[in-house]
Design an enzyme around this catalytic site. Structure first.
Site, PDB file in Angstrom:
ATOM      1  N   CYS A  33       0.822  -1.225   0.000  1.00 20.92           N
ATOM      2  CA  CYS A  33       0.000   0.000   0.000  1.00 20.92           C
ATOM      3  C   CYS A  33       0.851   1.268   0.000  1.00 20.92           C
ATOM      4  CB  CYS A  33      -0.927   0.009   1.209  1.00 20.92           C
ATOM      5  SG  CYS A  33      -1.977  -1.425   1.255  1.00 20.92           S
ATOM      6  N   HIS A  49      -3.802   6.978   1.411  1.00 23.67           N
ATOM      7  CA  HIS A  49      -4.007   5.656   0.808  1.00 23.67           C
ATOM      8  C   HIS A  49      -5.396   5.189   1.230  1.00 23.67           C
ATOM      9  CE1 HIS A  49      -4.068   1.472   0.100  1.00 23.67           C
ATOM     10  NE2 HIS A  49      -3.927   1.153   1.380  1.00 23.67           N
ATOM     11  N   ASN A  70      -9.954  -0.972  -1.734  1.00 19.90           N
ATOM     12  CA  ASN A  70      -8.526  -0.698  -1.512  1.00 19.90           C
ATOM     13  C   ASN A  70      -7.748  -1.280  -2.693  1.00 19.90           C
ATOM     14  OD1 ASN A  70      -5.837  -0.901  -0.717  1.00 19.90           O
ATOM     15  ND2 ASN A  70      -6.322  -1.388   1.415  1.00 19.90           N
TER      16      ASN A  70
HETATM   17  N1  COA Z   1     -18.610  -9.983   6.484  1.00 21.99           N
HETATM   18  C1  COA Z   1     -19.216 -10.340   7.606  1.00 21.99           C
HETATM   19  N2  COA Z   1     -18.550 -10.650   8.737  1.00 21.99           N
HETATM   20  C2  COA Z   1     -17.224 -10.587   8.698  1.00 21.99           C
HETATM   21  C3  COA Z   1     -16.521 -10.230   7.537  1.00 21.99           C
HETATM   22  C4  COA Z   1     -17.273  -9.915   6.388  1.00 21.99           C
HETATM   23  N3  COA Z   1     -16.702  -9.545   5.236  1.00 21.99           N
HETATM   24  N4  COA Z   1     -15.190 -10.238   7.804  1.00 21.99           N
HETATM   25  C5  COA Z   1     -15.060 -10.601   9.087  1.00 21.99           C
HETATM   26  N5  COA Z   1     -16.279 -10.813   9.633  1.00 21.99           N
HETATM   27  C6  COA Z   1     -16.609 -11.210  10.988  1.00 21.99           C
HETATM   28  C7  COA Z   1     -15.493 -11.948  11.676  1.00 21.99           C
HETATM   29  O1  COA Z   1     -15.493 -13.311  11.318  1.00 21.99           O
HETATM   30  C8  COA Z   1     -15.821 -11.727  13.121  1.00 21.99           C
HETATM   31  O2  COA Z   1     -16.828 -12.624  13.482  1.00 21.99           O
HETATM   32  P1  COA Z   1     -16.861 -13.272  14.967  1.00 21.99           P
HETATM   33  O3  COA Z   1     -17.001 -12.102  15.900  1.00 21.99           O
HETATM   34  O4  COA Z   1     -18.054 -14.149  14.909  1.00 21.99           O
HETATM   35  O5  COA Z   1     -15.558 -13.982  15.116  1.00 21.99           O
HETATM   36  C9  COA Z   1     -16.410 -10.321  13.139  1.00 21.99           C
HETATM   37  O6  COA Z   1     -16.806 -10.041  11.782  1.00 21.99           O
HETATM   38  C10 COA Z   1     -15.457  -9.270  13.613  1.00 21.99           C
HETATM   39  O7  COA Z   1     -14.196  -9.489  12.977  1.00 21.99           O
HETATM   40  P2  COA Z   1     -13.014  -8.497  13.103  1.00 21.99           P
HETATM   41  O8  COA Z   1     -11.905  -8.905  12.190  1.00 21.99           O
HETATM   42  O9  COA Z   1     -12.690  -8.268  14.558  1.00 21.99           O
HETATM   43  O10 COA Z   1     -13.749  -7.198  12.525  1.00 21.99           O
HETATM   44  P3  COA Z   1     -13.344  -5.712  12.581  1.00 21.99           P
HETATM   45  O11 COA Z   1     -14.408  -4.961  13.246  1.00 21.99           O
HETATM   46  O12 COA Z   1     -11.933  -5.506  13.028  1.00 21.99           O
HETATM   47  O13 COA Z   1     -13.400  -5.351  11.035  1.00 21.99           O
HETATM   48  C11 COA Z   1     -11.924  -5.086   9.197  1.00 21.99           C
HETATM   49  C12 COA Z   1     -12.613  -6.066  10.106  1.00 21.99           C
HETATM   50  C13 COA Z   1     -11.052  -5.905   8.253  1.00 21.99           C
HETATM   51  C14 COA Z   1     -12.963  -4.318   8.416  1.00 21.99           C
HETATM   52  C15 COA Z   1     -11.095  -4.111  10.068  1.00 21.99           C
HETATM   53  O14 COA Z   1     -10.307  -4.816  10.968  1.00 21.99           O
HETATM   54  C16 COA Z   1     -10.207  -3.239   9.228  1.00 21.99           C
HETATM   55  O15 COA Z   1     -10.678  -2.492   8.410  1.00 21.99           O
HETATM   56  N6  COA Z   1      -8.916  -3.297   9.456  1.00 21.99           N
HETATM   57  C17 COA Z   1      -7.975  -2.568   8.644  1.00 21.99           C
HETATM   58  C18 COA Z   1      -7.861  -3.250   7.339  1.00 21.99           C
HETATM   59  C19 COA Z   1      -7.133  -2.469   6.344  1.00 21.99           C
HETATM   60  O16 COA Z   1      -7.211  -1.265   6.284  1.00 21.99           O
HETATM   61  N7  COA Z   1      -6.410  -3.181   5.511  1.00 21.99           N
HETATM   62  C20 COA Z   1      -5.670  -2.614   4.486  1.00 21.99           C
HETATM   63  C21 COA Z   1      -4.447  -2.064   5.037  1.00 21.99           C
HETATM   64  S1  COA Z   1      -3.541  -1.263   3.868  1.00 21.99           S
END
Ligand code: COA
Length: 351
Positions: A116, A278, A308
Site C-alpha cells: 500500500c 491511501h 482498496n
Molecule cells: N462480512 C461479515 N462478517 C465478517 C466479515 C465480512 N466480510 N469479515 C469478518 N467478519 C466477521 C469476523 O469473522 C468476526 O466474526 P466473529 O465475531 O463471529 O468472530 C467479526 O466479523 C469481527 O471481525 P473483526 O476482524 O474483529 O472485525 P473488525 O471490526 O476488526 O473489522 C476489518 C474487520 C477488516 C474491516 C477491520 O479490521 C479493518 O478495516 N482493518 C484494517 C484493514 C485495512 O485497512 N487493511 C488494508 C491495510 S492497507
C-alpha cells in the site's frame, strides 16, 4: 535548486463493477457489514485473460504521459509498484515498457513492492534520480489486480471484501521554479508484523509460515507436482490479514508520518490544501482527518467506489482530485500511506 514536480497523472479502472451484494452471493457477508466497517460500496474487477496489472498500468501511463506533454520515447526511467504482478518474475516494469512500445530506448525499469505504500516509496525514489539530474521524465506506476488471487470463501471474507483492481500513474520531471515540486518524502517500515498482512506462499520458506518441521519439505508427485500440504490446509496461498492490528497501527502511523513531513518543511496542518490518504478503509481516513482537524473538502476519499487498490490507490485518488479541479498550481498536496510490511510513508508536494 532542482526539485521534481508531477507533470502528468492518469488512472484506469476496469469497467466491471462488483457490488457488496455481488460478494454476498459468494460468501457470508452483507452490504451493511462492509459499508459500516470499511465505507466500501463497490469495487472494480479486471477482465480475466484480457486485463492484467501491466495492461491497466499501461492504460494509466498513456494518459499521464499525454498530460505531461511528452512522447513515450521521452520517458527515461520506469518505476512500477505492485504486489500483484503478472509474473513472479520478471516484474511489471519491463512488461509495461514493452506494452507502451518504448523498448527501443532501452530505458531502465525498476520494480518495487512496498504494497500500500508502494506509490509513496516509488515517487521518493524517482525524486532522488531527478534531483541529482540523472533522469528527466520518470514514469511511476502503481497497479493492482487483486481479484485474481482472493479467497472467495467465508474464510477469506475479511480480506476479500476490501480489495479491488485498478491503476494510476504519474510522470515526474525536474522543476527549478522556487518552492515548487516534491518538498519532502518520509519512508518507514517495521518488519515485526510482516506476516500480519501478507500473501506468503508460495515462497522460499517452503511451507506455511516456514514451518518445515511440522509440514516437511515439498514433495514431488508424479515427477512434477509440488504438494505443500500445510499450504493447502491453511490456505497460505491467499492473502491473510489481522484486521484489528492493521487498523490500530494505521491510525497511529498515518498522523505520525504526516506530522513528520510537515515538521521537515516547517508547515502546519492548516497549510495543507489536499490530503490524499491511501484508501485503506474509510474509517481509517476519517480518523486521520479528525486527528489533523482537516475539513471534508481537503481530504480525497474514493474507497467507496474502488475498495482498496493498494499501490494504485494514491495515484488513482490523486488523478481524480486533479481531474475534479481540486488540485491547482501552488497547492500543498499531502500523500500518506500505510500497509503490509508494515510500511508507511508520506510526501508533501507543492503543485
Ligand atoms: N462480512 C461479515 N462478517 C465478517 C466479515 C465480512 N466480510 N469479515 C469478518 N467478519 C466477521 C469476523 O469473522 C468476526 O466474526 P466473529 O465475531 O463471529 O468472530 C467479526 O466479523 C469481527 O471481525 P473483526 O476482524 O474483529 O472485525 P473488525 O471490526 O476488526 O473489522 C476489518 C474487520 C477488516 C474491516 C477491520 O479490521 C479493518 O478495516 N482493518 C484494517 C484493514 C485495512 O485497512 N487493511 C488494508 C491495510 S492497507
Amino acid at each position: 535548486m532542482i526539485r521534481s514536480r508531477i507533470a502528468g497523472v492518469g488512472h484506469y479502472v476496469p469497467s466491471r463493477v462488483v457490488t457488496n451484494d455481488d460478494l454476498s452471493k459468494l460468501m457470508e457477508t452483507s452490504d451493511e457489514w462492509i459499508q459500516e466497517r470499511t465505507g466500501i460500496k463497490e469495487r472494480r474487477y479486471a477482465e480475466k485473460h484480457k486485463e492484467t496489472t501491466t495492461t491497466m498500468g499501461a492504460s494509466a501511463a498513456k494518459i499521464a504521459i499525454d498530460r505531461a506533454g511528452i512522447q513515450k520515447e521521452d520517458i527515461d526511467f520506469i518505476i512500477f509498484a505492485t504486489l500483484s504482478p503478472d509474473y513472479y518474475f520478471p516484474g511489471c516494469g519491463v512488461l509495461v515498457q514493452r506494452a507502451l512500445g518504448i523498448t527501443g530506448t532501452e530505458v531502465g525499469c525498476l520494480d518495487i513492492r512496498q504494497q500500500c505504500t508502494g506509490f509513496v516509496y516509488a515517487i521518493s525514489i524517482a525524486d532522488q534520480f531527478i534531483r541529482t539530474g540523472t533522469y528527466k521524465n520518470i514514469l511511476v506506476i502503481g497497479s493492482e489486480m487483486h481479484s485474481m488471487g482472493l479467497d472467495y470463501s467465508d474464510q477469506g471474507r475479511n480480506v476479500t471484501v476490501i480489495f479491488g483492481d485498478g491503476a494510476g500513474a504519474a510522470v515526474l520531471q525536474p522543476t527549478t521554479k522556487p518552492g515548487q515540486g516534491i518538498l519532502t518524502t518520509r519512508l518507514h517500515a517495521d518488519g515485526t508484523h510482516a506476516e500480519e498482512l501478507a500473501f506468503i506462499s508460495p515462497g522460499s520458506h517452503g511451507g506455511y509460515y516456514g514451518n518445515v518441521e511440522e509440514y516437511g519439505f515439498p514433495e514431488v508427485e508424479n515427477g512434477e507436482i509440488f504438494v505443500y500440504q500445510g499450504l493447502i490446509d491453511k490456505k497460505g496461498y491467499y492473502p491473510n490479514m489481522n484486521g484489528p492490528l492493521v487498523f490500530k497501527t494505521a491510525v497511529v502511523k498515518f498522523p505520525e508520518v504526516i506530522q513528520e513531513a510537515m515538521d521537515d518543511i516547517g508547515v502546519e496542518t492548516k497549510d495543507i490544501d489536499m490530503l490524499i490518504p491511501h484508501q485503506a478503509n474509510l474509517r481509517i481516513s476519517q480518523f486521520v482527518q479528525k486527528k489533523l482537524c482537516l475539513p471534508d473538502e481537503k481530504v480525497w476519499n474514493n474507497i467507496q467506489k474502488y475498495g482498496n487498490t493498494t499501490a494504485a490507490s494514491i495515484p488513482i485518488a490523486l488523478c481524480e482530485a486533479w481531474e475534479a479541479g481540486k488540485i491547482n498550481e501552488g497547492d500543498l498536496v499531502c500523500l500518506a500511506a500505510f500497509g503490509s510490511g508494515f510500511t508507511w510513508g508520506s510526501a508533501l508536494i507543492r503543485w
